[in-house]
Scaffold this active site. Structure first.
Site, PDB file in Angstrom:
ATOM      1  N   SER A 141      10.488 -24.322   2.446  1.00  0.00           N
ATOM      2  CA  SER A 141       9.318 -24.976   3.112  1.00  0.00           C
ATOM      3  C   SER A 141       8.269 -25.312   2.298  1.00  0.00           C
ATOM      4  O   SER A 141       8.218 -24.537   1.339  1.00  0.00           O
ATOM      5  CB  SER A 141       9.002 -24.218   4.328  1.00  0.00           C
ATOM      6  OG  SER A 141       7.521 -24.693   4.644  1.00  0.00           O
ATOM      7  N   TYR A 154       6.182 -16.438   7.899  1.00  0.00           N
ATOM      8  CA  TYR A 154       7.162 -17.563   7.526  1.00  0.00           C
ATOM      9  C   TYR A 154       6.995 -18.075   6.131  1.00  0.00           C
ATOM     10  O   TYR A 154       8.025 -18.126   5.466  1.00  0.00           O
ATOM     11  CB  TYR A 154       6.768 -18.804   8.520  1.00  0.00           C
ATOM     12  CG  TYR A 154       7.492 -19.980   8.333  1.00  0.00           C
ATOM     13  CD1 TYR A 154       8.871 -20.200   8.932  1.00  0.00           C
ATOM     14  CD2 TYR A 154       7.134 -21.016   7.666  1.00  0.00           C
ATOM     15  CE1 TYR A 154       9.625 -21.250   8.581  1.00  0.00           C
ATOM     16  CE2 TYR A 154       7.627 -22.345   7.693  1.00  0.00           C
ATOM     17  CZ  TYR A 154       9.096 -22.305   7.892  1.00  0.00           C
ATOM     18  OH  TYR A 154       9.951 -23.549   7.938  1.00  0.00           O
TER      19      TYR A 154
END
Length: 261
Positions: A141, A154
């Protein structure tokens, strides 16, 4: 059908929906056979049935279970042949401010997003290095490189996955195995929609594209949220011989959102 990956065997985790399903479809389009795995088997079984040509083998897999990963890779190679490509897509997102983040959410996030990448990549690399060829791609990401409010667990887990993949790539480069990461920005998936409050999806997407100064978040210079196929195309490129001289690379596919800050 293209032949960039003609006859090669790929393993994809988190393949039941979103980016994972798009990766499976793109790999098949390029001629690969794919073992599509997901903790919830319904999605990969549906995907295999939709293609209906036998090129997709659906299997349940919890990437946090190292023994289960080893068994699946062993079974795959016995039944279908040597594994050429492994793609780590399985991931979870549990948004929370750090002061409210629970130990369970932190541990679960790292178990899937980081340890899961270790389990699958290690099992694949053990076999690929002995054959002197192979490609491992991890979907991470852009949050791994740019701080985001509410996404500490995350982002940290994805940063760990990126650096792990680079270190693995360095270790196995001399034995013909390439390891790369693809780092998407906002992509139109169920995970993205879960970050939006209920209401007009078009308006929510517009806010992502425009950015949010209060949350220290830039917009998307290209003016659109990614489609899962945009990410899948990058994965397939890195998995193929078109990227034969690329390893330990982190390819951002985010429409310019991070400004490479």
């Amino acid at each position: 059908m293209s032949a960039a990956l003609d006859g090669r065997l790929a393993l994809v985790t988190g393949a039941g929906r979103g980016i994972g399903a798009a990766v499976v479809t793109a790999l098949v389009h390029e001629g690969a056979r794919v073992v599509a795995t997901d903790r919830a088997p319904e999605g990969v079984e549906r995907l295999a049935a939709e293609h209906g040509d036998g090129r997709i083998t659906a299997r349940p897999l919890d990437v946090t279970d190292a023994d289960a990963v080893e068994r699946l890779v062993d079974d795959t190679e016995r039944a279908l042949g040597p594994l050429d490509v492994a793609v780590n897509v399985a991931g979870i997102l549990r948004p929370s401010a750090v002061v409210d983040l629970t130990d369970e959410d932190w541990a679960a996030t790292f178990a899937v997003n980081s340890t899961g990448v270790l389990n699958v990549s290690r099992a694949a690399a053990r076999r690929m290095t002995g054959r002197g060829r192979g490609s491992i791609v991890t979907v991470a990401s852009n949050a791994a490189g740019v701080p985001r409010t509410g996404l500490a667990a995350y982002a940290a887990s994805k940063a760990a996955a990126v650096m792990f993949t680079k270190c693995l790539g360095l270790e196995v480069a001399g034995r013909g195995v390439r390891c790369n990461t693809v780092s998407p920005g906002s992509t139109l998936t169920d995970m993205q929609r879960a970050l939006w409050t209920a209401g007009d999806e078009t308006a929510a997407a517009r806010r992502v594209v425009d950015g949010d100064l209060a949350a220290y978040r830039t917009g998307i210079p290209l003016g659109r949220i990614a489609d899962p196929a945009d990410i899948a195309d990058a994965v397939v490129f890195l998995a193929s011989d078109r990227a034969r001289h690329i390893t330990m690379h982190d390819l951002y596919v985010d429409g310019g959102a991070t400004l490479r800050a």
